[in-house]
Each structure stands twice: as C-alpha cells, then as structure tokens.
Write a protein that holds these residues in place. Sequence first.
Motif, mmCIF file in Angstrom:
data_model
loop_
_atom_site.group_PDB
_atom_site.id
_atom_site.type_symbol
_atom_site.label_atom_id
_atom_site.label_comp_id
_atom_site.label_asym_id
_atom_site.label_seq_id
_atom_site.Cartn_x
_atom_site.Cartn_y
_atom_site.Cartn_z
ATOM 1 N N VAL A 59 12.686 -0.350 7.964
ATOM 2 C CA VAL A 59 11.978 0.858 7.545
ATOM 3 C C VAL A 59 10.848 0.495 6.580
ATOM 4 O O VAL A 59 9.728 1.019 6.689
ATOM 5 N N GLU A 60 11.121 -0.404 5.654
ATOM 6 C CA GLU A 60 10.107 -0.814 4.679
ATOM 7 C C GLU A 60 8.950 -1.532 5.360
ATOM 8 O O GLU A 60 7.777 -1.352 4.974
ATOM 9 N N GLU A 61 9.256 -2.339 6.374
ATOM 10 C CA GLU A 61 8.193 -3.046 7.101
ATOM 11 C C GLU A 61 7.329 -2.055 7.874
ATOM 12 O O GLU A 61 6.096 -2.178 7.897
ATOM 13 N N ARG A 62 7.954 -1.060 8.506
ATOM 14 C CA ARG A 62 7.193 -0.016 9.194
ATOM 15 C C ARG A 62 6.308 0.721 8.208
ATOM 16 O O ARG A 62 5.140 1.022 8.506
ATOM 17 N N GLU A 63 6.843 1.019 7.044
ATOM 18 C CA GLU A 63 6.075 1.715 6.014
ATOM 19 C C GLU A 63 4.857 0.888 5.598
ATOM 20 O O GLU A 63 3.744 1.417 5.476
ATOM 21 N N LEU A 64 5.054 -0.405 5.416
ATOM 22 C CA LEU A 64 3.957 -1.278 5.008
ATOM 23 C C LEU A 64 2.876 -1.332 6.079
ATOM 24 O O LEU A 64 1.674 -1.206 5.769
ATOM 25 N N GLN A 65 3.272 -1.524 7.335
ATOM 26 C CA GLN A 65 2.292 -1.627 8.414
ATOM 27 C C GLN A 65 1.519 -0.321 8.600
ATOM 28 O O GLN A 65 0.306 -0.329 8.835
ATOM 29 N N THR A 66 2.213 0.797 8.485
ATOM 30 C CA THR A 66 1.535 2.093 8.611
ATOM 31 C C THR A 66 0.578 2.310 7.453
ATOM 32 O O THR A 66 -0.548 2.800 7.637
#
Length: 239
Positions: free
Chosen positions: A133-140
């Motif tokens: 979830v944190e990686e998705r947040e960073l990429q977005t």
Amino acid sequence: MVSDIIFTFKKPRDACFSKIDQASKLDSDELAEMKAVDRILQTIKTNGAVTAKQLSEALGMTTMGARQHLQGLENEGILEFHDIKAKVGRPTRHWSLTAKGHAQFSDKHGELTIQMIDAIEQVFGHDGLQKVVEERELQTFIQYKQALESSHSLEDKLDKLVQLREQEGYMAELNVTEQGFQLIENHCPICHAANRCPRLCQSELNIFQKLLGSETLITRSEHIIQGQRRCTYNIKQAS
C-alpha cells in the motif's frame, strides 16, 4: 458496466450482408434505449436522488418518458424510490441507485485485486500488505506531483488533480465554497479493493495532503465505503 459498453457496427461490403444491415437498423431503437438508460444512471450517480420531472428537464425528455425508464430500472433492481411529503399536493417521488445500481459502474480493480490482496497478506503478512500500500501511495504521489509541477495556486492544483482523478474513473468535480474548496468523487473505481483494504482510502487522503502541502487542511466528510453515495473532501488554507 455503464461506462464500458461500446457498440461497433461495420458497413456491409456487398448485398450478401443486407440481412445484417437490416438487423442493425432494427436494433437502433434498442441502442437508443440503452443510451438513455446510461444517461439516466450517470445523472443519478452524479447528482444523487432525482424526481422524474428533474430528470426530464436535465436530459431533454418528457416526464412520462423519464418515469417509464425509472420504473423499468426499478423492476431490474437498479433503482429504488422514496416519497417525500410536500407542503401542498401529492408527495414527490425521488429515485436513487441501489447497490446493484452502483455496481453498474466500473470497478477497475474488482475481484482479481481482492484475490491479490488476500494472497499478499497470506504470503507476506500484515506488514507486507502495508508495504505494498505504501509503495502504491509513493508511486501515485510521484505521478501526481509531476502532473502538478506547472500548477502554483491551490485552485490550479485542485483543477489539475480533478482532471487526473476524472481520467482514472472517479467522476471527480470541484466546487468553490465559503471556506475554500470541495473535491467530490461521485464514483470509486477501486471500491471493492478499498472495502477489503481500507488503508487504500487513507493512502489517497495522504497523497492529497502531501500534494497540497502542510499549509492546506483536508478533511473527508463523505465516504463511499461507509455507505454514502460519494467521497467528499473539504479543502481550505490553514489559518
């Protein structure tokens, strides 16, 4: 799904296709009917409960025609109604989407994503899912930040953010309020995944906050996964 229905008709190359051509003509009324239904569902999804009269005025059809469409959609379980007592005269009937009605709109990350979330949590545990979830947040965040580079005022940033969210299927809009701004998302294309993993919703709120900076206050006042018809964010400059 409402937004995913595309019809393509190829022109017959010779007389042997005349029957197909005739069938296409015979289907024109059916296609017009489906287009009207899509417009009705889109209007109710965006604006909430409406009366037949309001719908007829918005879509340029007769009240009787609107009422017939609404009743047909009720028979299919897509719409429901509630009557509101008027001060004078008969109660007014207001039509809104049922759960089946909301499901007509696309969820780009439906059942497959839920299975992926389950698999990640089983294999890597709670902490592993949180990292995803944190990686998705960073990429977005990186993607949005690049898109907002040429936007400087809060309103310019929000206008661009609405465009990005609209492209992703959130049916987003921006309103100016006395306190600042209101970002409305009438649809959530990750709703199934967010119901399974509510941290995705918090992640999106985090992205908005980081994009707009600590000098901006953001609060969510409506939330789709809590049973409300839309997500609403109130945004204002910090005092």
